[in-house]
Design a protein around this motif. Structure first.
Motif: not given
Length: 221
Positions: A81-90, A71-73, A56-69
Motif C-alpha cells: 500500500f501507499g504511505k498516503d492513506g495506506r490505500l491497497w495497491r498490491w 490493525n495493519l494489513i 471489512k474495511n471496504v464496508l467501513k471506508y468504501w475503498i480497500p484501506i490497509a489500516y483501520d485505526g
C-alpha cells in the motif's frame, strides 16, 4: 446462433426452460452441493484472511484501506500500500469487493467470504456447458464437459476459496463464449467480451495478460 448480450441470452434461456436438459439440472445440483456444502468448515487461510480484512474495511471506508485505526494489513512489510492513506495497491480490487458483498449479505465469516467465488465457479459450469454445446452442437459433449468440471477435485478445491479463482474461471469461460463471433455481432458482442475481459483484469493481472495473449493470437489466426 449469435451472441448479442446477457439480456438476450437469459430471455432465450428461460423461454426454452421447459426443454431444460435434465442431465444439466442434476449436474448443477451436484455442483451446488460440492461447492456450497459446509463452506465455512475451516477458518480463512492467510491470503483469504488478507482479502477478508480488506473487505471489512471496504464496508467501513468504501475503498480497500490497509489500516483501520488499530490493525495493519500486510504480508510484505508494507509494500502492498501507499504511505498516503495506506490505500491497497498490491492486487486488483474485484475480489475484495466481492468478498465485501458476501459479508454484506451473509455477515462477516468464512461462508460470506467464500460464497461469491463459489457461486462464480458454479456459473462457470453452466456457461462451459453452453459454450461447448454452442461450438460443437453436440449435447453429449456439453453434458460431459459440465460433469467433468463438476467432478474435478482441483477445480472444487480452488472454487471453495475466498480468492479470485472462481471469478477468474467464470470470466475465462465468458471471454471464449463472446469471442466466438464478435465480428458478426457487432458492438454488442464486443461489449460483452470487453466487460468480461475487464473483470478478469480486475480479478488478477497475471490471469488477464496470460489468457488474453492466447485469445489475441487466436484472433490473429
Amino acid at each position: 446462433m449469435r451472441v448479442v448480450g446477457f439480456s438476450d441470452f437469459w430471455h432465450s434461456f428461460w423461454k426454452k426452460s421447459r426443454a431444460m436438459d435434465v442431465v444439466l439440472f442434476l449436474t448443477l445440483l451436484l455442483a451446488a452441493f460440492l461447492l456450497f456444502y459446509n463452506l465455512d468448515q475451516r477458518p480463512l487461510w492467510q491470503d483469504e484472511a488478507e482479502t477478508g480484512c480488506l473487505a471489512k474495511n471496504v464496508l467501513k471506508y468504501w475503498i480497500p484501506i490497509a489500516y483501520d485505526g488499530k490493525n495493519l494489513i500486510s504480508q510484505e512489510e508494507g509494500l502492498e500500500f501507499g504511505k498516503d492513506g495506506r490505500l491497497w495497491r498490491w492486487s486488483p480490487w474485484l475480489q475484495i469487493y466481492l468478498q465485501a458483498l458476501g459479508f454484506l449479505i451473509f455477515g462477516p465469516g468464512a461462508f460470506g467470504a467464500r460464497f461469491p467465488f463459489a457461486f462464480c465457479a458454479w456459473l462457470s459450469i453452466l456457461f462451459s456447458y453452453l459454450l461447448v454445446k454452442r461450438v460443437s452442437g453436440n449435447l453429449a459433449w456439453a453434458r460431459v464437459t459440465a460433469l467433468l468440471l463438476t467432478l474435478s477435485t482441483p477445480f472444487i478445491l480452488f472454487a471453495r476459496q475466498g480468492r479470485y479463482y472462481g471469478v477468474g474461471c467464470l470470466m475465462a469461460v465468458l471471454i471464449l463464449y463472446f469471442f466466438q463471433d464478435v465480428r458478426r455481432n457487432g458492438y454488442k458482442g464486443a461489449t460483452c467480451l470487453a466487460l468480461a475481459a475487464a473483470c478478469l483484469f480486475y480479478a488478477n493481472f497475471i490471469l488477464f495478460f496470460s489468457y488474453l495473449a492466447g485469445v489475441f493470437l487466436s484472433a490473429l489466426v
